[in-house]
Design a protein around this motif. Sequence first.
Motif, mmCIF file in Angstrom:
data_model
loop_
_atom_site.group_PDB
_atom_site.id
_atom_site.type_symbol
_atom_site.label_atom_id
_atom_site.label_comp_id
_atom_site.label_asym_id
_atom_site.label_seq_id
_atom_site.Cartn_x
_atom_site.Cartn_y
_atom_site.Cartn_z
ATOM 1 N N THR A 71 45.563 118.025 55.812
ATOM 2 C CA THR A 71 46.728 117.587 56.591
ATOM 3 C C THR A 71 46.314 116.767 57.808
ATOM 4 O OG1 THR A 71 47.930 119.578 55.914
ATOM 5 C CG2 THR A 71 48.797 118.354 57.795
ATOM 6 N N ILE A 72 45.375 117.294 58.573
ATOM 7 C CA ILE A 72 44.967 116.618 59.801
ATOM 8 C C ILE A 72 44.248 115.310 59.497
ATOM 9 C CG2 ILE A 72 43.472 116.766 61.828
ATOM 10 C CD1 ILE A 72 46.056 118.361 62.048
ATOM 11 N N ILE A 73 43.307 115.340 58.568
ATOM 12 C CA ILE A 73 42.563 114.118 58.237
ATOM 13 C C ILE A 73 43.485 113.098 57.582
ATOM 14 C CG2 ILE A 73 40.667 113.153 56.888
ATOM 15 C CD1 ILE A 73 39.246 115.835 57.152
ATOM 16 N N VAL A 78 46.630 108.005 58.042
ATOM 17 C CA VAL A 78 47.890 107.264 57.867
ATOM 18 C C VAL A 78 48.358 106.673 59.193
ATOM 19 C CG1 VAL A 78 50.344 107.465 57.310
ATOM 20 C CG2 VAL A 78 48.641 108.546 55.838
ATOM 21 N N VAL A 79 48.338 107.492 60.238
ATOM 22 C CA VAL A 79 48.740 107.007 61.560
ATOM 23 C C VAL A 79 47.786 105.918 62.034
ATOM 24 C CG1 VAL A 79 49.033 107.621 63.991
ATOM 25 C CG2 VAL A 79 49.859 109.170 62.215
ATOM 26 N N GLY A 80 46.481 106.157 61.855
ATOM 27 C CA GLY A 80 45.488 105.156 62.244
ATOM 28 C C GLY A 80 45.683 103.847 61.494
ATOM 29 N N GLY A 81 45.966 103.948 60.208
ATOM 30 C CA GLY A 81 46.213 102.743 59.416
ATOM 31 C C GLY A 81 47.416 101.971 59.917
ATOM 32 N N ALA A 82 48.479 102.692 60.281
ATOM 33 C CA ALA A 82 49.685 102.044 60.810
ATOM 34 C C ALA A 82 49.390 101.336 62.130
ATOM 35 C CB ALA A 82 50.791 103.077 60.996
ATOM 36 N N LEU A 83 48.618 101.985 63.008
ATOM 37 C CA LEU A 83 48.293 101.395 64.305
ATOM 38 C C LEU A 83 47.398 100.170 64.153
ATOM 39 C CD1 LEU A 83 47.633 104.698 66.288
ATOM 40 C CD2 LEU A 83 49.603 103.179 66.521
ATOM 41 N N THR A 123 45.308 103.620 55.291
ATOM 42 C CA THR A 123 46.624 104.088 54.867
ATOM 43 C C THR A 123 46.566 104.706 53.473
ATOM 44 O OG1 THR A 123 47.762 102.407 56.207
ATOM 45 C CG2 THR A 123 48.993 103.389 54.382
ATOM 46 N N ILE A 124 45.940 104.008 52.550
ATOM 47 C CA ILE A 124 45.850 104.503 51.169
ATOM 48 C C ILE A 124 45.076 105.813 51.102
ATOM 49 C CG2 ILE A 124 44.903 104.012 48.877
ATOM 50 C CD1 ILE A 124 45.504 101.044 49.401
ATOM 51 N N LEU A 125 43.934 105.866 51.796
ATOM 52 C CA LEU A 125 43.128 107.092 51.806
ATOM 53 C C LEU A 125 43.917 108.258 52.390
ATOM 54 C CD1 LEU A 125 39.625 105.753 52.943
ATOM 55 C CD2 LEU A 125 40.271 106.571 50.666
ATOM 56 N N GLY A 126 44.660 107.973 53.464
ATOM 57 C CA GLY A 126 45.463 109.021 54.096
ATOM 58 C C GLY A 126 46.515 109.580 53.153
ATOM 59 N N PHE A 132 47.410 115.844 48.143
ATOM 60 C CA PHE A 132 46.805 117.123 47.761
ATOM 61 C C PHE A 132 47.407 118.290 48.554
ATOM 62 C CE2 PHE A 132 43.533 114.236 46.205
ATOM 63 C CZ PHE A 132 43.203 114.814 44.980
ATOM 64 N N THR A 133 48.354 117.992 49.453
ATOM 65 C CA THR A 133 49.051 119.053 50.184
ATOM 66 C C THR A 133 50.396 119.290 49.493
ATOM 67 O OG1 THR A 133 50.012 117.466 51.792
ATOM 68 C CG2 THR A 133 47.887 118.473 52.337
ATOM 69 N N THR A 134 51.435 118.586 49.931
ATOM 70 C CA THR A 134 52.739 118.668 49.257
ATOM 71 C C THR A 134 53.363 117.276 49.192
ATOM 72 O OG1 THR A 134 54.013 119.042 51.291
ATOM 73 C CG2 THR A 134 53.135 121.000 50.159
ATOM 74 N N ILE A 135 54.220 117.094 48.214
ATOM 75 C CA ILE A 135 54.934 115.814 48.079
ATOM 76 C C ILE A 135 55.841 115.586 49.278
ATOM 77 C CG2 ILE A 135 56.650 114.535 46.738
ATOM 78 C CD1 ILE A 135 53.916 114.621 45.445
#
Length: 311
Positions: A71-73, A78-83, A123-126, A132-135
């Motif tokens: 979740t954290i990684i 995702v946030v890093g990719g957006a920024l 973004t894709i990696l995130g 692997f958590t939840t949809i």
Amino acid sequence: MRQDMVPSLQKAQKTSLSDTQKSLGIFSDIKSLFKGPVLLANVLPVFTAFWLALYFNDASFGAHWSLFLLTIIGSTLVVGGALVLNNWYDVDIDTIMDRTKNRPTVTGNFSLKAVLTLGITLTILGFILLLFTTIEATIYAFIGWFTYVVLYTMWSKRRYAFNTIIGSVSGAVTPLIGWAVIAPVNHIVPIVLFLILFIFQMPHTFAIAMRKYEEYKAAKVAMLPVVRGFKVTKRQMVLYIACLLPLPFFLTSLGTAFIVIATLLNIGWLVVGISGFYVKDDIKWAYVNFLYSVNYITILFVSMVLVTLKV
């Protein structure tokens, strides 16, 4: 020491110093590219909501540590990719504004093609990790990413004063990501966390826009102070801050200590906001608001964790 060794030592020292400066320069560029403080500010609510979801569902952290890491990684990527994508798209604006003119996309330290590739890759990696958590958590992450990158950065930021509302949505979904990993978000706690973050971002962003009024005006970015002026902006800031007042009372399950802390923070911010109608130096007042808002949201979310620690 032999005299013929002195020039060699001096050259080695200069080389070492140069390498250190380059390393610091690269670190500074990376921090600027990822907007370090903004990245951390977005990840904190993810952690807090994840923690609270465990607490309210009587689940142990030890049994969910792998989910926590994903979740954290994943959310950080995702946030890093957006920024990063925001930096890539806004390079023309960043060139004009003093607060952003040292970003590596402006200085040329990083090529725009490399920045674009990095933003997409992160973004894709995130999203892969979050899958692997939840949809549900992945969907909320996508809503936040799409809102920030497409609806805010590419569509509304330069055109409409309501861009701040759109941008606030992207920042407010972060606790939904953390909570949805453990349980559905049809619970009062994640909903109130969403509302707190959404409302908080409005006066927080307006304070930044007031401080950097001349820069936003030069870059032709449609921030509220530029479009409607300081008086209207101050009124809206006080209105949004006032809207925060009742929210802690929907979180009585966190205990009296939290309600007292949150209420005192809200009243303090409201006092600071109202004082803006009587100050002469609007820029200084905006800076005080900015500092208060940063400390406000940090203390609020950290205290949520502290009051639910099982000792």
